[in-house]
Design an enzyme around this catalytic site. Sequence first.
Site, PDB file in Angstrom:
ATOM      1  N   ASP A   9       2.581  -2.571   8.218  1.00  0.00           N
ATOM      2  CA  ASP A   9       1.593  -2.548   7.143  1.00  0.00           C
ATOM      3  C   ASP A   9       0.605  -1.405   7.366  1.00  0.00           C
ATOM      4  OD1 ASP A   9       0.271  -3.359   4.841  1.00  0.00           O
ATOM      5  OD2 ASP A   9       0.227  -5.461   5.436  1.00  0.00           O
ATOM      6  N   GLY A  33       0.821  -1.211   0.000  1.00  0.00           N
ATOM      7  CA  GLY A  33       0.000   0.000   0.000  1.00  0.00           C
ATOM      8  C   GLY A  33       0.848   1.252   0.000  1.00  0.00           C
ATOM      9  N   SER A  34       0.178   2.394  -0.096  1.00  0.00           N
ATOM     10  CA  SER A  34       0.916   3.655  -0.266  1.00  0.00           C
ATOM     11  C   SER A  34       1.687   4.040   0.994  1.00  0.00           C
ATOM     12  CB  SER A  34      -0.047   4.776  -0.661  1.00  0.00           C
ATOM     13  OG  SER A  34      -1.053   4.926   0.323  1.00  0.00           O
ATOM     14  N   THR A  35       1.169   3.709   2.185  1.00  0.00           N
ATOM     15  CA  THR A  35       1.869   4.083   3.418  1.00  0.00           C
ATOM     16  C   THR A  35       3.113   3.214   3.598  1.00  0.00           C
ATOM     17  OG1 THR A  35      -0.342   4.475   4.296  1.00  0.00           O
ATOM     18  CG2 THR A  35       1.502   4.684   5.843  1.00  0.00           C
ATOM     19  N   GLY A  88      -5.897  -3.139  -1.374  1.00  0.00           N
ATOM     20  CA  GLY A  88      -4.970  -3.523  -2.438  1.00  0.00           C
ATOM     21  C   GLY A  88      -5.024  -5.009  -2.767  1.00  0.00           C
ATOM     22  N   GLU A 136      -0.882 -10.597   3.625  1.00  0.00           N
ATOM     23  CA  GLU A 136      -0.599  -9.668   4.737  1.00  0.00           C
ATOM     24  C   GLU A 136      -0.932 -10.321   6.074  1.00  0.00           C
ATOM     25  OE1 GLU A 136      -1.329  -5.375   2.513  1.00  0.00           O
ATOM     26  OE2 GLU A 136      -3.044  -6.426   3.346  1.00  0.00           O
ATOM     27  N   ASP A 159      -7.051  -0.047   6.225  1.00  0.00           N
ATOM     28  CA  ASP A 159      -8.138   0.777   5.685  1.00  0.00           C
ATOM     29  C   ASP A 159      -9.027   1.324   6.797  1.00  0.00           C
ATOM     30  OD1 ASP A 159      -7.307   0.253   3.010  1.00  0.00           O
ATOM     31  OD2 ASP A 159      -8.043  -1.783   3.328  1.00  0.00           O
TER      32      ASP A 159
HETATM   33  C1  5RP Z   1      -3.509  -3.635   0.874  1.00  0.00           C
HETATM   34  C2  5RP Z   1      -3.822  -3.061   2.208  1.00  0.00           C
HETATM   35  C3  5RP Z   1      -3.247  -1.728   2.528  1.00  0.00           C
HETATM   36  O1  5RP Z   1      -2.324  -1.878   3.548  1.00  0.00           O
HETATM   37  C4  5RP Z   1      -4.349  -0.804   2.962  1.00  0.00           C
HETATM   38  O2  5RP Z   1      -5.289  -0.737   1.905  1.00  0.00           O
HETATM   39  C5  5RP Z   1      -3.811   0.597   3.275  1.00  0.00           C
HETATM   40  O3  5RP Z   1      -3.276   1.154   2.110  1.00  0.00           O
HETATM   41  P1  5RP Z   1      -2.737   2.634   2.054  1.00  0.00           P
HETATM   42  O4  5RP Z   1      -1.524   2.674   2.911  1.00  0.00           O
HETATM   43  O5  5RP Z   1      -2.438   2.863   0.601  1.00  0.00           O
HETATM   44  O6  5RP Z   1      -3.813   3.546   2.559  1.00  0.00           O
HETATM   45  O7  5RP Z   1      -4.486  -3.650   3.033  1.00  0.00           O
HETATM   46  O8  5RP Z   1      -4.160  -4.850   0.687  1.00  0.00           O
END
Ligand code: 5RP
Length: 230
Positions: free
Chosen positions: A85, A30-32, A101, A107, A88
Site C-alpha cells: 500500500d 492510491g496512485s502508487t 483516498g 487498508e 501519505d
Molecule cells: C488511500 C491511501 C493511499 O495509499 C495514500 O493516500 C497514498 O496514495 P498515493 O500512492 O496516491 O500517494 O491511504 O486511502
Amino acid sequence: MSSATAAKTAAAEAVVSLISDGMMLGLGTGSTTALALEALGARIRSEGLSVAGVPTSFAAERLARQHGIPLTTLDAAERLHLAMDGADEVDDAFRLIKGRGAAHTREKIVAAQADRFVVLVDPSKMVDTLGTRMPLPVEVVPMAAGPVERVLQRLGAKPELRMGEKKDGPVVTDQGFWVIDAHFDAITDPAAVNRTLNDTPGVLDHGLFLGLATDVLIGQADGSVAHRTV
Ligand code: 5RP
C-alpha cells in the site's frame, strides 16, 4: 514522466518483485499501488503467476479486475503473505498516516492480516514528525461527526469535514461513513492520539498506522529504491 511518478513506479516495481507463486496479497489503494497492480497484472500474464488479492477499496477492486488479478476475501484467505500500500506520511519509526483516498479503514484491516506490510512511497512522504504535512483522516458514523470534532479539537487539531468533488455534500466512504480531516501542527505523541481515537464512540477508524509496516520501499526518481525493514 514526472520525477514523483518515476519514484512511485520504482517502488511499485520493487514490491512486485517480492511476490512469488501462491501468495495471498493485500491490494492497497492510491496512485502508487495502482502502478503496482499494473505491474502485477503484467507478471500474471507473462509468467502465469498464481496469486490472489484482497482489495482495500472499490477502487482497488476495479483496478485488480482490470489487470486480471484474481480476487479473494479475508474469510477465504486465513492469512495474507504480503500486503502492499501507499502512504501519505512515514516517519523513521515506520509509523504512517494514510487515508488521503478515504480507504484507510479497509487498508488497516487488510494490513493487520498480513505477514509483511510493504509501504510504497516516494521520498516526499518521509517526515520527521507525523501530521506536519498531511491531515489525519478520521472515518466517523455521520451522527457522531460533532462529538468527534470536539474530541479532535481537544487533541489540538482543527477538524474539517471532507467534502465531495463532483458531488454536493460530504465524501461518503466505501462503508457509507464520513471522513473528518484533522489538521495538526504536528502529532508529537501518535500512540496517545491513536488510543484516544480508538476509544471514541462513533470513530470507525483513523489513518494512524502504528506498528503495522514491516518494510518501506522508497522509490527514487532515478529508478533506484531504498528498502528499509523494521
Ligand atoms: C488511500 C491511501 C493511499 O495509499 C495514500 O493516500 C497514498 O496514495 P498515493 O500512492 O496516491 O500517494 O491511504 O486511502
